[in-house]
Design an enzyme around this catalytic site. Structure first.
Site, PDB file in Angstrom:
ATOM      1  N   HIS A   1      -7.650  18.555   3.067  1.00 55.62           N
ATOM      2  CA  HIS A   1      -8.690  18.040   3.951  1.00 55.62           C
ATOM      3  C   HIS A   1      -9.657  19.172   4.289  1.00 55.62           C
ATOM      4  CE1 HIS A   1     -10.828  15.548   6.564  1.00 55.62           C
ATOM      5  NE2 HIS A   1      -9.907  15.205   7.448  1.00 55.62           N
ATOM      6  N   GLY A   2     -10.690  19.287   3.454  1.00 51.12           N
ATOM      7  CA  GLY A   2     -11.714  20.297   3.669  1.00 51.12           C
ATOM      8  C   GLY A   2     -12.965  19.702   4.278  1.00 51.12           C
ATOM      9  N   ALA A   3     -12.813  18.570   4.961  1.00 54.72           N
ATOM     10  CA  ALA A   3     -13.967  17.840   5.517  1.00 54.72           C
ATOM     11  C   ALA A   3     -13.837  17.692   7.022  1.00 54.72           C
ATOM     12  CB  ALA A   3     -14.060  16.463   4.859  1.00 54.72           C
ATOM     13  N   ASN A   4     -14.793  16.965   7.600  1.00 54.54           N
ATOM     14  CA  ASN A   4     -14.753  16.510   8.994  1.00 54.54           C
ATOM     15  C   ASN A   4     -14.534  17.641   9.985  1.00 54.54           C
ATOM     16  OD1 ASN A   4     -14.933  14.191   7.506  1.00 54.54           O
ATOM     17  ND2 ASN A   4     -13.271  13.124   8.513  1.00 54.54           N
TER      18      ASN A   4
ATOM     19  N   TYR B   1     -12.679  20.392   9.961  1.00 59.78           N
ATOM     20  CA  TYR B   1     -11.382  21.026  10.170  1.00 59.78           C
ATOM     21  C   TYR B   1     -11.345  22.412   9.515  1.00 59.78           C
ATOM     22  CZ  TYR B   1     -10.193  16.471  12.023  1.00 59.78           C
ATOM     23  OH  TYR B   1     -10.188  15.319  12.781  1.00 59.78           O
TER      24      TYR B   1
END
Length: 364
Positions: free
Chosen positions: A167-170, A172
């Protein structure tokens, strides 16, 4: 044009039966310590039939990376039995099971961390009303987190999952290191694009090393990213195109773009002649499969996404219409629930917190 019913085989050798994927969404259904609950297992099993794969909501790789109460964890081996049950429940419906792994970084609170101060690339608070100023990670802590992503991958393999999504988005931690807003470091992990990418590069190496060592069957690795930030300084679309060039050179199986609308146009006036999804797909030049997402509700939406992506992720629609994929596959389009957002919450199962539903709507 590609049909959503066509199977797809990733570089790793993992094959999914069709191009439909459930988007990762937060449900806050885990126990206080991150252990999977039976409600959570049932939630995913109810939505798996008819899909090619399910990507779970984010699972933290370290206790310090926990983002919210009720969050799934993959940080310790005692999580393995229930994680195995979760993977098996998804696979029993014919879908591949992918667990999304992450570290929240500064996007959490001390109360969630049992009083501990959140950490990030630098001591810079996020631009949101309830943001707390994080502590800059030490080099040793960075190295420990890199190792933790590899260990989380090992656990995903041992639990029987078919893959992990980083999860390299949103906003974080992985994104925080790449962003010039959250990363003001002056060491080897900050400054230029290359240095801000170093943490991502090392995490990918750790994950791939775990796959090489522990996987005795095809196991995929994907990466999710947000295409641009609103902060100044922040990630701009040119930065994302540069990042995609780096990711194309790895062994990743796919890139998953995080969008709240699949036809969204970039804020960058140099890239506003077509959708973000189209620019990203063109830039990948077929070297890395793309998962498109953002407001997919109908057969027409699916077909539109597949014009600029190899796979389609569906979020909000599956929350209140769990059999949506089956209806689509059987031509029962008239039975598909189509309701406005304000009305849709009435159809969400009682064990699905509205935090989940909002997260599905407001992806960055």
């Amino acid at each position: 044009m590609t049909q959503f019913s066509n199977p797809f085989t990733f570089k790793s050798g993992v094959t999914i039966t069709n191009r439909l994927v459930m988007s990762p969404m937060t449900t806050q259904q885990s126990f206080y310590n991150g252990t999977v609950t039976q409600d959570e297992i049932q939630y995913y099993a109810d939505r798996a039939k008819g899909l090619g794969a399910i990507i779970t909501g984010a699972a933290n790789v370290q206790a310090q990376g926990k983002g919210w109460p009720g969050e799934l964890s993959i940080a310790t081996d005692d999580m393995l039995p229930q994680l195995h049950a979760l993977a098996g429940a998804i696979q029993a419906q014919g879908a591949k099971a992918i667990v999304q792994i992450f570290h929240a970084g500064r996007m959490t609170h001390a109360a969630t961390l049992m009083g501990e101060q959140p950490v990030s690339a630098s001591a810079v608070a996020a631009l949101r009303p309830d943001a707390e100023t994080p502590r800059a990670m030490t080099t040793d802590e960075i190295h420990d987190t890199v190792i933790a992503f590899g260990e989380a991958t090992r656990r995903a393999i041992q639990a029987g999952f078919d893959g992990v999504e980083l999860h390299g988005a949103n906003t974080y931690l992985l994104q925080q290191f790449f962003s010039p807003h959250s990363n003001r470091r002056e060491d080897d992990y900050g400054g230029s694009r290359e240095k801000r990418y170093r943490f991502i590069k090392e995490v990918l190496a750790s994950v791939f090393a775990a796959v090489e060592k522990y996987a005795d069957h095809p196991f995929l690795v994907g990466y999710r990213l947000s295409p641009e930030e609103f902060e100044t300084p922040g990630i701009r679309f040119d930065d994302t195109l540069w990042l995609l060039d780096q990711l194309k050179a790895t062994n990743l199986d796919y890139v998953h773009i995080s969008l709240n609308a699949y036809d969204r146009v970039a804020r960058d006036d140099q890239h506003d002649q077509k959708s973000i999804l189209a620019y990203v797909h063109d830039h990948l030049t077929g070297q890395l499969p793309l998962i498109g997402v953002g407001g997919v509700r109908t057969r027409q939406d699916v077909n539109h996404v597949l014009q600029n992506a190899e796979l389609v992720a569906v979020g909000q629609q599956l929350l209140y219409d769990p059999s949506w994929a089956v209806k689509l596959a059987t031509g029962a389009d008239d039975a598909i629930l189509q309701v406005p957002f304000k009305e849709a919450v009435k159809f969400v199962p009682l064990n699905t917190p509205l935090h989940d539903f909002a997260a599905a709507r407001f992806q960055h």
